[in-house]
Scaffold this motif. Structure first.
Motif, short mmCIF file in Angstrom:
data_model
loop_
_atom_site.label_atom_id
_atom_site.label_comp_id
_atom_site.label_asym_id
_atom_site.label_seq_id
_atom_site.Cartn_x
_atom_site.Cartn_y
_atom_site.Cartn_z
N GLU A 162 3.82 0.14 2.33
CA GLU A 162 3.79 -0.80 3.45
C GLU A 162 3.47 -2.18 2.90
O GLU A 162 2.54 -2.35 2.11
CB GLU A 162 2.73 -0.41 4.49
CG GLU A 162 2.65 -1.44 5.64
CD GLU A 162 1.66 -1.09 6.75
OE1 GLU A 162 0.97 -0.05 6.65
OE2 GLU A 162 1.57 -1.88 7.71
N LEU B 188 -5.80 -10.25 10.19
CA LEU B 188 -6.38 -9.95 11.50
C LEU B 188 -6.72 -11.24 12.25
O LEU B 188 -6.72 -11.26 13.47
CB LEU B 188 -7.63 -9.07 11.37
CG LEU B 188 -7.38 -7.65 10.88
CD1 LEU B 188 -8.69 -6.93 10.57
CD2 LEU B 188 -6.55 -6.87 11.90
N GLN C 231 0.85 -1.20 0.00
CA GLN C 231 0.00 0.00 0.00
C GLN C 231 0.89 1.24 0.00
O GLN C 231 1.75 1.40 0.87
CB GLN C 231 -0.92 0.00 1.23
CG GLN C 231 -1.95 1.13 1.15
CD GLN C 231 -2.94 1.13 2.30
OE1 GLN C 231 -2.57 0.80 3.43
NE2 GLN C 231 -4.18 1.51 2.03
N GLY D 14 -5.12 5.09 7.17
CA GLY D 14 -6.55 4.88 6.94
C GLY D 14 -7.27 6.12 6.46
O GLY D 14 -8.43 6.34 6.79
P1 C2E Z 1 -1.76 -2.43 10.24
O1 C2E Z 1 -0.29 -2.66 10.30
O2 C2E Z 1 -2.30 -1.34 11.07
O3 C2E Z 1 -2.10 -2.24 8.70
C1 C2E Z 1 -3.09 -1.38 8.21
C2 C2E Z 1 -4.36 -2.13 7.88
O4 C2E Z 1 -5.37 -1.18 7.51
C3 C2E Z 1 -4.23 -3.07 6.71
O5 C2E Z 1 -5.13 -4.16 6.94
C4 C2E Z 1 -4.73 -2.21 5.54
O6 C2E Z 1 -5.19 -2.98 4.44
C5 C2E Z 1 -5.84 -1.47 6.21
N1 C2E Z 1 -6.11 -0.19 5.57
C6 C2E Z 1 -5.26 0.62 4.90
N2 C2E Z 1 -5.87 1.75 4.48
C7 C2E Z 1 -7.15 1.67 4.90
C8 C2E Z 1 -8.29 2.55 4.78
O7 C2E Z 1 -8.24 3.64 4.19
N3 C2E Z 1 -9.45 2.12 5.35
C9 C2E Z 1 -9.54 0.92 6.01
N4 C2E Z 1 -10.73 0.57 6.54
N5 C2E Z 1 -8.48 0.08 6.15
C10 C2E Z 1 -7.31 0.46 5.60
P2 C2E Z 1 -4.65 -5.69 6.72
O8 C2E Z 1 -3.78 -5.79 5.51
O9 C2E Z 1 -5.89 -6.53 6.78
O10 C2E Z 1 -3.75 -5.99 7.96
C11 C2E Z 1 -4.29 -5.99 9.26
C12 C2E Z 1 -3.21 -6.06 10.31
O11 C2E Z 1 -2.52 -7.33 10.24
C13 C2E Z 1 -2.12 -5.02 10.13
O12 C2E Z 1 -2.55 -3.78 10.66
C14 C2E Z 1 -0.99 -5.65 10.91
O13 C2E Z 1 -1.15 -5.43 12.29
C15 C2E Z 1 -1.19 -7.13 10.62
N6 C2E Z 1 -0.27 -7.54 9.52
C16 C2E Z 1 -0.44 -7.49 8.19
N7 C2E Z 1 0.65 -7.96 7.54
C17 C2E Z 1 1.54 -8.31 8.51
C18 C2E Z 1 2.87 -8.87 8.50
O14 C2E Z 1 3.49 -9.11 7.44
N8 C2E Z 1 3.45 -9.11 9.72
C19 C2E Z 1 2.82 -8.83 10.90
N9 C2E Z 1 3.47 -9.08 12.05
N10 C2E Z 1 1.58 -8.29 10.95
C20 C2E Z 1 0.95 -8.04 9.77
#
Ligand code: C2E
Ligand code: CA
Ligand code: CA
Ligand code: CA
Length: 277
Positions: free
Chosen positions: A58, A74, A44, A237
């Protein structure tokens, strides 16, 4: 055996068991996911408000399981942490994201940053620092193009050793971002002790910008504070243009969110970058 006739399980609400079974099921399939190449990274973009240019991306993991279908990070990251599988998965994410971003640099000539989420379980490993330096060396990526995203909760465990590991990596030029800022138990007094380069303001604050006057002051204050500490401030976000207007007015450095783009696979990155080179 005679008591089994009472069928104790029927007195429980079935849904009570579902989370546990589901967790076990996810964990079972997670174990083979890596070897079966079921993970993919999406990226992103982050955009500099001042110039409107993409400054970096990211990396966000995606898991498409042939058995379970698409599983959100999640739901599976927590399970990967509890089972310690995150150590291998997280290392793969770091290597894969670095490799891809190096290929983007080679092709565009622009040193875009890549941000990678790091779990506390990874950070607590004795060889964490070595693993990060090794993966950088292997990819050939410039250290200042790599940003590790950590959450405040990381500092609740082994504060001293965490600060020293991250401080060392930062001294090598690697950037450290404090993710989900404002949702944890942060106290402002400890913020200045952390070896960080970037504050990522959580979506919660961005969402509140439009309805409450005090949340505007709140966001503005975080940005001022971050700047006074020499940090880059990123808003997470961001979904609409009104939010961007507030952030621009408050002198926020960068935005990330659906307003710019959803996370996209590699080919989506090339499409986003094409007009820029
Ligand atoms: P995060 O690190 O806070 O990542 C941001 C999340 O918000 C991502 O969800 C992204 O797709 C979503 N997002 C971005 N822009 C917007 C927006 O404008 N509106 C809304 N509603 N959402 C938005 P995602 O990809 O489902 O990831 C969720 C969480 O999972 C991440 O939160 C992070 O904590 C974890 N995660 C994802 N990939 C990894 C990884 O490779 N390693 C680890 N340890 N955790 C990960
Ligand atoms: Ca993140
Ligand atoms: Ca975040
Ligand atoms: Ca989050």
């Amino acid at each position: 055996a005679k008591e089994e006739g009472k069928s104790t399980y029927v007195v429980y609400d079935k849904s009570m068991h579902t989370p546990f079974n589901e967790r076990m099921n996810i964990e079972k399939h997670l174990r083979s996911a890596m070897n079966n190449n079921e993970f993919e990274l999406h990226y992103q973009p982050q955009v500099e408000i001042g110039t409107g240019m993409i400054s970096g991306f990211e990396a966000l993991i995606r898991w498409n399981s042939p058995v379970l279908g698409f599983v959100s990070p999640l739901s599976f990251i927590k399970i990967a942490e509890d089972s310690r599988l995150i150590i291998y998965i997280g290392e793969w994410v770091l290597r894969e994201a670095s490799r891809f971003m190096k290929s983007v640099h080679d092709r565009t000539g622009i040193p875009y940053k890549i941000s990678v989420n790091i779990s506390i379980i990874q950070l607590l490993q004795d060889d964490f620092v070595e693993m990060v330096l090794d993966s950088l060396a292997e990819s050939g990526l410039e250290p200042n193009c790599l940003e590790l995203e950590i959450t405040e909760s990381i500092f609740m465990e082994s504060f001293e050793s965490t600060v020293s590991k991250l401080g060392f990596l930062k001294s090598r030029g690697i950037r450290i971002a404090l993710d989900d800022f404002g949702t944890g138990y942060s106290s402002l007094s400890y913020l200045q002790q952390l070896p960080i380069s970037t504050l990522k303001m959580d979506k919660i604050f961005i969402d509140s910008l439009e309805d409450k006057a005090y949340s505007q002051s709140f966001v503005q204050t975080i940005i001022i504070l971050g700047h006074k500490m020499g940090l880059d401030v990123v808003a997470e976000g961001v979904e609409d243009a009104r939010q961007l207007e507030f952030l621009k007015q408050f002198d926020c450095d960068k935005i990330q969110g659906y307003l710019i783009s959803r996370p996209v696979p590699e080919r989506g990155v090339w499409e986003l970058l094409e007009p820029h080179y």
